[in-house]
Design a protein around this motif. Structure first.
Motif, PDB file in Angstrom:
ATOM      1  N   VAL A 366       0.863  -1.180   0.000  1.00 24.80           N
ATOM      2  CA  VAL A 366       0.000   0.000   0.000  1.00 24.80           C
ATOM      3  C   VAL A 366       0.898   1.228   0.000  1.00 24.80           C
ATOM      4  N   ASP A 367       1.181   1.747  -1.177  1.00 22.73           N
ATOM      5  CA  ASP A 367       2.123   2.854  -1.325  1.00 22.73           C
ATOM      6  C   ASP A 367       1.355   4.162  -1.437  1.00 22.73           C
ATOM      7  N   ILE A 368       1.455   5.006  -0.404  1.00 22.32           N
ATOM      8  CA  ILE A 368       0.804   6.325  -0.454  1.00 22.32           C
ATOM      9  C   ILE A 368       1.839   7.441  -0.441  1.00 22.32           C
ATOM     10  N   GLU A 369       3.107   7.089  -0.599  1.00 22.04           N
ATOM     11  CA  GLU A 369       4.159   8.100  -0.522  1.00 22.04           C
ATOM     12  C   GLU A 369       4.503   8.689  -1.886  1.00 22.04           C
ATOM     13  N   HIS A 370       4.258   7.941  -2.938  1.00 26.71           N
ATOM     14  CA  HIS A 370       4.622   8.405  -4.266  1.00 26.71           C
ATOM     15  C   HIS A 370       3.362   8.672  -5.076  1.00 26.71           C
ATOM     16  N   PHE A 371       3.520   9.469  -6.119  1.00 24.33           N
ATOM     17  CA  PHE A 371       2.411   9.787  -7.000  1.00 24.33           C
ATOM     18  C   PHE A 371       2.843   9.474  -8.431  1.00 24.33           C
ATOM     19  N   VAL A 372       2.452   8.300  -8.921  1.00 21.84           N
ATOM     20  CA  VAL A 372       2.775   7.886 -10.274  1.00 21.84           C
ATOM     21  C   VAL A 372       1.467   7.606 -11.004  1.00 21.84           C
ATOM     22  N   HIS A 373       1.138   8.413 -11.994  1.00 19.96           N
ATOM     23  CA  HIS A 373      -0.112   8.313 -12.748  1.00 19.96           C
ATOM     24  C   HIS A 373      -1.320   8.402 -11.832  1.00 19.96           C
ATOM     25  N   SER A 374      -1.151   8.984 -10.665  1.00 19.33           N
ATOM     26  CA  SER A 374      -2.249   9.083  -9.710  1.00 19.33           C
ATOM     27  C   SER A 374      -3.030  10.367  -9.941  1.00 19.33           C
ATOM     28  N   PRO A 375      -4.373  10.322  -9.867  1.00 21.77           N
ATOM     29  CA  PRO A 375      -5.151  11.557 -10.027  1.00 21.77           C
ATOM     30  C   PRO A 375      -4.802  12.601  -8.981  1.00 21.77           C
ATOM     31  N   VAL A 376      -4.553  12.154  -7.748  1.00 18.43           N
ATOM     32  CA  VAL A 376      -4.163  13.107  -6.706  1.00 18.43           C
ATOM     33  C   VAL A 376      -2.820  13.744  -7.032  1.00 18.43           C
ATOM     34  N   GLY A 377      -1.987  13.011  -7.755  1.00 15.56           N
ATOM     35  CA  GLY A 377      -0.673  13.535  -8.104  1.00 15.56           C
ATOM     36  C   GLY A 377      -0.720  14.792  -8.947  1.00 15.56           C
ATOM     37  N   THR A 378      -1.850  15.012  -9.657  1.00 16.10           N
ATOM     38  CA  THR A 378      -1.955  16.236 -10.450  1.00 16.10           C
ATOM     39  C   THR A 378      -2.052  17.478  -9.565  1.00 16.10           C
ATOM     40  N   LEU A 379      -2.406  17.299  -8.291  1.00 18.77           N
ATOM     41  CA  LEU A 379      -2.499  18.428  -7.367  1.00 18.77           C
ATOM     42  C   LEU A 379      -1.183  18.712  -6.657  1.00 18.77           C
ATOM     43  N   VAL A 380      -0.210  17.837  -6.828  1.00 18.97           N
ATOM     44  CA  VAL A 380       1.053  18.004  -6.108  1.00 18.97           C
ATOM     45  C   VAL A 380       1.733  19.306  -6.484  1.00 18.97           C
ATOM     46  N   ALA A 529      -2.504  11.494 -15.941  1.00 23.35           N
ATOM     47  CA  ALA A 529      -3.660  11.110 -15.131  1.00 23.35           C
ATOM     48  C   ALA A 529      -4.862  11.993 -15.440  1.00 23.35           C
ATOM     49  N   THR A 530      -4.624  13.300 -15.693  1.00 22.39           N
ATOM     50  CA  THR A 530      -5.724  14.198 -16.027  1.00 22.39           C
ATOM     51  C   THR A 530      -6.370  13.812 -17.347  1.00 22.39           C
ATOM     52  N   LEU A 531      -5.549  13.459 -18.328  1.00 28.20           N
ATOM     53  CA  LEU A 531      -6.084  13.059 -19.626  1.00 28.20           C
ATOM     54  C   LEU A 531      -6.864  11.763 -19.531  1.00 28.20           C
ATOM     55  N   ILE A 532      -6.393  10.837 -18.700  1.00 32.60           N
ATOM     56  CA  ILE A 532      -7.012   9.515 -18.617  1.00 32.60           C
ATOM     57  C   ILE A 532      -8.283   9.548 -17.771  1.00 32.60           C
ATOM     58  N   PHE A 533      -8.238  10.245 -16.637  1.00 30.19           N
ATOM     59  CA  PHE A 533      -9.393  10.305 -15.753  1.00 30.19           C
ATOM     60  C   PHE A 533     -10.367  11.415 -16.146  1.00 30.19           C
ATOM     61  N   GLY A 534      -9.918  12.356 -16.967  1.00 29.30           N
ATOM     62  CA  GLY A 534     -10.765  13.503 -17.285  1.00 29.30           C
ATOM     63  C   GLY A 534     -12.010  13.134 -18.065  1.00 29.30           C
ATOM     64  N   ILE A 535     -11.872  12.285 -19.092  1.00 22.08           N
ATOM     65  CA  ILE A 535     -13.028  11.922 -19.929  1.00 22.08           C
ATOM     66  C   ILE A 535     -14.103  11.205 -19.115  1.00 22.08           C
ATOM     67  N   PRO A 536     -13.765  10.149 -18.345  1.00 24.50           N
ATOM     68  CA  PRO A 536     -14.816   9.518 -17.520  1.00 24.50           C
ATOM     69  C   PRO A 536     -15.429  10.477 -16.499  1.00 24.50           C
ATOM     70  N   LEU A 537     -14.602  11.356 -15.930  1.00 24.99           N
ATOM     71  CA  LEU A 537     -15.115  12.286 -14.933  1.00 24.99           C
ATOM     72  C   LEU A 537     -16.093  13.274 -15.557  1.00 24.99           C
ATOM     73  N   ILE A 538     -15.771  13.799 -16.737  1.00 28.59           N
ATOM     74  CA  ILE A 538     -16.675  14.722 -17.424  1.00 28.59           C
ATOM     75  C   ILE A 538     -17.989  14.024 -17.750  1.00 28.59           C
ATOM     76  N   TYR A 539     -17.888  12.766 -18.227  1.00 22.65           N
ATOM     77  CA  TYR A 539     -19.122  12.026 -18.518  1.00 22.65           C
ATOM     78  C   TYR A 539     -19.951  11.847 -17.251  1.00 22.65           C
ATOM     79  N   LEU A 540     -19.311  11.511 -16.137  1.00 25.22           N
ATOM     80  CA  LEU A 540     -20.040  11.280 -14.888  1.00 25.22           C
ATOM     81  C   LEU A 540     -20.728  12.556 -14.418  1.00 25.22           C
ATOM     82  N   ILE A 541     -20.046  13.690 -14.531  1.00 27.91           N
ATOM     83  CA  ILE A 541     -20.648  14.964 -14.116  1.00 27.91           C
ATOM     84  C   ILE A 541     -21.856  15.303 -14.983  1.00 27.91           C
ATOM     85  N   ILE A 542     -21.718  15.143 -16.302  1.00 31.42           N
ATOM     86  CA  ILE A 542     -22.836  15.442 -17.202  1.00 31.42           C
ATOM     87  C   ILE A 542     -24.018  14.513 -16.929  1.00 31.42           C
TER      88      ILE A 542
END
Length: 562
Positions: A366-380, A529-542
């Motif tokens: 359970v690795d929470i120290e690094h941000f690799v392709h993680s959506p939260v990592g875009t906020l770092v 991560a933004t490009l990959i998670f962005g499309i599903p997230l936009i669809y979910l919001i709409i």
């Protein structure tokens, strides 16, 4: 025309209509197979930077599609094949075509809604087996995890050492080490049960080519077993969705590529989770509590394979005890079941136990120290900039580390939000209707799975899906496409709604991480991560907005009628 004749004609049309799509599905399988062959042919392109494998030298015939493809493209594209963006574009086109064919198959099945004859299962299994056998001989892989599995098994079988505390780099003379890249200097991070399975498979062959095919073949076998389990589970809870649910899993490009193509051990984990779910459903339907005890054992085996199962097991137990009135009695039974679930895990772990080092080796998964392709990592980056600005303006001492403080604040905030979501899910499964009458009464208020035969199981599956989804978003510092397999097995058991469709879209966009591997710098590398998670997230919001508007319109019409 009489009523009897009309009903007979409708019955004949219902029987014949599903059979009309069989040629179309077979055509989809054939065309899809061509694009899987294209993916195999594209994998050796140097600019894709995929992981090498012993098939390149030990089975050079697997490179034949690559040579045929380059012979065709070289006169047309010239030196474009030597550019990263062109190779990535070719792989992206192959992914898009496979995903489009997968979507077409889903649309056909939804429109026809075929009955659940057994031959549909053989059709779906045949397509999955064909795709899997093609990717089994992929010369270069999207991940080197399978070689980490092989080496962990060799550490235990060949060298007699502890994989939980021994890194592959300790054996520089081993012929398999050349293919282990990401896990060369780190011990095994998988559960003890998977170590036993890997040791068994690694002991069957000492030839790299055969070892690789053995591990990938085992992953393909688990995929086929999972198809049968999904067929059985959906047949128990929602028979009208049996074909669709099995199709969503069996032909999903991400599942096929990660299991048959990558040989990931998530297939084995899903076997245990699906088997535990099937046992629980059978125990509820037949009122045989001994099946529930077997379910606890299987869940314990799943936990000893991957700690992710610890996220799901408490929700299953709390859901099962929702009929208990006394909180004290519920807590007592919940604790006893957790202890029973821990028995197989402890028994498997005992031979590997070396004290604190073993504990930290297992929990390091359970690795929470690094941000690799993680959506939260875009906020770092923006949070670090903000903390550095505050440190500069406030004239803080140089001993303070604003970057470290920013990372800790982000991790702590994300973990706190996840805990709140997870605790709320316990409330949802606790208040799920315990009978069919209550379930029907609840469906009058909100849109729930009306095809579900067992009351409230839609609430359980939805809660498990939400738990895994937010774990991937908020807690897991790493994200790779095969992590979505932890979620897809739940999604295919649910009805198609905004959330499940968003996850299916995410399973498609996640594949494009492999097309971006060659981009180590620039905006694409930073915001993958933004490009990959962005499309599903936009669809979910709409979809959520449209759903809320629909509820408002329905309320207005109901008020006018009243």
């Amino acid at each position: 025309m009489s009523t009897y004749q009309r009903s007979k004609n409708e019955e004949v049309s219902i029987v014949k209509e599903p059979r009309r799509i069989i040629p179309w599905l077979l055509l989809i399988v054939c065309v899809c197979e061509l694009f899987y062959v294209l993916i195999v042919a594209l994998s050796p392109l140097p600019k894709l930077h995929l992981s090498n494998s012993p098939l390149v030298t030990g089975a050079p015939w697997t490179l034949a599609p690559f040579y045929r493809l380059t012979d065709v493209l070289r006169p047309l594209a010239g030196k474009l094949l030597d550019h990263t963006w062109f190779a990535s574009m070719l792989l992206s086109v192959a992914f898009l075509c496979v995903l489009a064919l997968y979507l077409l198959a889903i649309v056909l099945v939804i429109r026809v809604r075929p009955r659940t004859e057994g031959w549909w299962l053989f059709l779906l299994l045949g397509g999955a087996l064909l795709f899997g056998m093609t990717l089994l001989f992929q010369p270069k892989l999207f991940s080197d995890d399978v070689f980490t599995y092989i080496f962990s098994g060799r550490i235990l079988t060949v060298y007699g050492a502890d994989p939980l505390n021994t890194a592959p780099g300790h054996y520089p003379g081993d012929p398999y080490l050349v293919w282990v890249l990401s896990g060369r200097d780190a011990p095994n991070i998988y559960g003890p049960l998977w170590i036993c399975v890997a040791a068994f498979l690694a002991g069957l062959s000492n030839v790299p080519v055969f070892s690789l095919l053995l591990f990938k073949g085992f992953a393909l076998l688990t995929h086929l077993i999972n198809c049968v389990l999904v067929w059985g589970i959906v047949g128990e809870i929602a028979p009208s969705r049996r074909v669709l649910g099995t199709l969503l899993y069996a032909w999903n490009p991400l599942v096929v590529i990660e299991l048959a193509g990558g040989g990931h051990n998530e297939g084995f984990l899903l076997v245990l989770l699906l088997l535990a779910t099937w046992l629980y459903i059978r125990s509820v339907r037949s009122d045989r509590r001994w099946l529930f005890l077997i379910m606890l054992i299987v869940f314990g085996l799943a936990i000893s394979t991957n700690l992710l199962a610890l996220l799901l097991a408490p929700l299953y137990l709390w859901f099962d005890m929702r009929k208990e009135r006394s909180i004290a009695r519920t807590t007592w039974k919940f604790s006893v079941c957790l202890l029973l679930m821990a028995v197989p895990e402890i028994l498997i772990l005992l031979p590997f136990w070396r004290g604190a080092s073993t504990f930290f080796a297992i929990t390091s998964a359970v690795d929470i120290e690094h941000f690799v392709h993680s959506p939260v990592g875009t906020l770092v980056l923006p949070i670090r900039v903000f903390f550095q600005f505050v440190a500069t303006v406030g004239n803080f001492p140089a001993i303070l580390q604003p970057i470290a403080a920013a990372d800790v604040a982000l991790r702590a905030s994300a973990l706190f939000i996840f805990v709140l979501i997870y605790v709320n899910l316990f409330g949802k499964v606790r208040h799920a209707p315990g009978s069919a009458a209550l379930s029907l009464q609840r469906r009058r208020v909100e849109v729930i799975d009306t095809e579900m035969r067992l009351p409230a199981f839609d609430v359980l599956f939805y809660s498990c899906g939400i738990a895994v989804f937010w774990y991937l978003i908020l807690v897991s510092g790493w994200f790779w496409p095969w992590y979505l397999l932890w979620l897809l097995w739940i999604v295919v058991l649910c009805r198609l709604d905004a959330f499940t469709i968003a996850i299916l879209i995410l399973s498609g966009t996640a594949l494009f991480i492999y097309a971006f591997i060659g981009f180590t710098t620039g905006p694409i590398a930073t915001y993958q991560a933004t490009l990959i998670f962005g499309i599903p997230l936009i669809y979910l919001i709409i979809a959520r907005i449209r759903h809320q508007k629909g509820l408002v319109v329905a309320d207005e019409r109901r008020g006018e009628t009243t």
